[in-house]
Scaffold this active site. Structure first.
Site, PDB file in Angstrom:
ATOM      1  N   GLU A   1      15.144  47.997   4.314  1.00 15.09           N
ATOM      2  CA  GLU A   1      15.062  49.428   3.976  1.00 15.09           C
ATOM      3  C   GLU A   1      16.451  50.065   4.036  1.00 15.09           C
ATOM      4  OE1 GLU A   1      12.058  51.406   6.386  1.00 15.09           O
ATOM      5  OE2 GLU A   1      10.685  49.709   6.220  1.00 15.09           O
TER       6      GLU A   1
ATOM      7  N   GLU B   1       7.479  47.990  13.395  1.00 14.35           N
ATOM      8  CA  GLU B   1       7.961  48.858  14.479  1.00 14.35           C
ATOM      9  C   GLU B   1       7.147  48.767  15.767  1.00 14.35           C
ATOM     10  OE1 GLU B   1       8.237  52.784  12.783  1.00 14.35           O
ATOM     11  OE2 GLU B   1       9.799  52.193  11.375  1.00 14.35           O
TER      12      GLU B   1
END
Ligand code: XIL
Length: 384
Positions: free
Chosen positions: A276, A171
């Site tokens: 995910e 991220e």
């Protein structure tokens, strides 16, 4: 051809749920495809990609191993949901906790599961001390690089022949594609990403090295990720893949955008995987107050948590349809996608019960709260 058959199976199942209002829809699709529903989910996708799940500390350390037994039957890849994040594995300077990580590595190795270490460098779930001097002031670039290197050497180095892949950096991008101004960025500068990959390659030369992020279907963020990857490639720094997190909902992402991202990343000649995956059925906290129906008298909490006891069959059918269409996209790009990992096993323990609103009842995964495989899993499309 095969997909068409499965689509028609799922459509009949969807109609059947909706018509019967069945609260336990497993009976409906189990009859449609009994042999596949008995087999592990990964076996159905064996010609396409690995199917993985994320394991919590509770699952890893559970005494009777019931979750682990399910995992080795249903999945062929595992990711550490939390136990390898900096705040847990390295909570204080010179203090490491390898108990759950070691167990996870043993479990994956004994059962021949592809193991993903998650994650080495991230702005969340890390202790503050990393960035601070004793007096609380911010450390220098040099000190932070040393701490990063010591962490990567100790963690990735410990498992260097036993962890198949690392999410090295997690991220690092804003939604507009620019670099997130995290403390890593602020103190080290934008080359912190390069440094992390260089260090990881030294510490674990055999592990695949990945970049992982959410919202990568968004065009601006996709461009940012492409820039980040090309920059590493141009400098000769090894990066082996990109993870699209896949925290989705019933109405997002736009599947064309998702496809465009997969296509664009495929051109970079690196592994692509969904790292995910989960699909929330709950409303987003914002944007719910549109319209002007003055008869509505819904408490905000009820409105945000509409299915506290059970999922209505029409919504279950919608979830089934959504999984179906998202897997159809993944299947279309099976030659580029090497893994699809669900972010957890059952609805009982998914992080989505607490995010983006705490304490809700969500239904985003492939196993229900009683650890039963959802009926629609039997109808997910397989390879053509
Ligand atoms: C989540 C875990 O699932 C939760 O248990 C934890 O409380 C917060 O983090 N992106 C990531 C994952 O890369 O590590 C996050 O996992 C979900 C978002």
């Amino acid at each position: 051809m095969k997909n068409k058959v499965f689509i028609s199976v799922i459509s009949s199942a969807v109609i059947a749920f909706a018509m019967t209002g069945c609260s336990n829809p497993s009976q409906v699709t189990a009859a449609a495809s009994p042999s596949y529903s008995q087999a592990g989910i990964h076996t159905g996708f064996k010609d396409n990609f690995m199917i993985g799940t994320a394991l919590s500390a509770d699952a890893i350390l559970e005494k009777n191993h019931s979750t682990l037994n399910l995992v080795k039957r249903e999945f062929n890849a595992v990711t550490a949901e939390n136990v390898m994040k900096w705040e847990l594995i390295h909570p204080k300077p010179n203090v490491y906790d390898f108990k759950a990580p070691d167990r996870l590595v043993d479990f994956a190795e004994q059962n021949n599961l592809f193991l993903v270490g998650h994650t080495l460098v991230w702005h969340h779930q890390r202790p503050d001390w990393i960035f601070e001097n004793r007096n609380g002031s911010k450390v220098s670039r040099e000190i932070l690089l040393n701490r990063m290197e010591e962490h990567i050497n100790t963690v990735a180095g410990r498992y260097q022949n036993r962890i198949d892949a690392w999410d090295v950096v997690n991220e690092a991008l804003n939604d507009d594609g620019s670099l997130r101004e995290s403390l890593w960025y602020e103190i080290i500068g934008e080359d912190y990403i390069e440094q992390a990959f260089i260090m990881a390659a030294k510490a674990a030369p055999k592990a695949k090295l990945y970049y992982n992020d959410y919202n990568l279907f968004e065009p601006a963020k996709r461009e940012g990720a492409i820039k980040l990857i090309k920059n590493l490639q141009e400098k000769g720094i090894r990066i082996d893949g990109i993870g699209l997190q896949g925290h989705y909902g019933l109405y997002y992402p736009d599947l064309n955008q998702l496809e465009n991202s997969i296509k664009a990343f495929a051109e970079l000649d690196i592994d692509i995987f969904i790292s995910e995956l989960d699909i929330t059925v709950l409303p987003l906290p914002n944007g719910e107050n549109q319209g002007a129906d003055i008869s509505l008298d819904i408490k905000i909490e009820d409105k945000l948590n509409p299915y506290p006891n059970q999922l209505p069959s029409v919504v279950q059918a919608k979830l089934a349809e959504r999984y179906q269409e998202i897997f159809a996209v993944f299947n279309k790009y099976k030659s580029s996608i090497n893994r699809v990992t669900l972010w957890g096993i059952s609805d009982a323990n998914t992080w989505r019960n607490d995010w983006p609103v705490k304490g809700r009842t969500d239904y985003p995964l492939l196993f229900d709260r009683a650890m039963n495989k959802k009926s629609f899993v039997a109808s997910l499309p397989l390879a053509e």
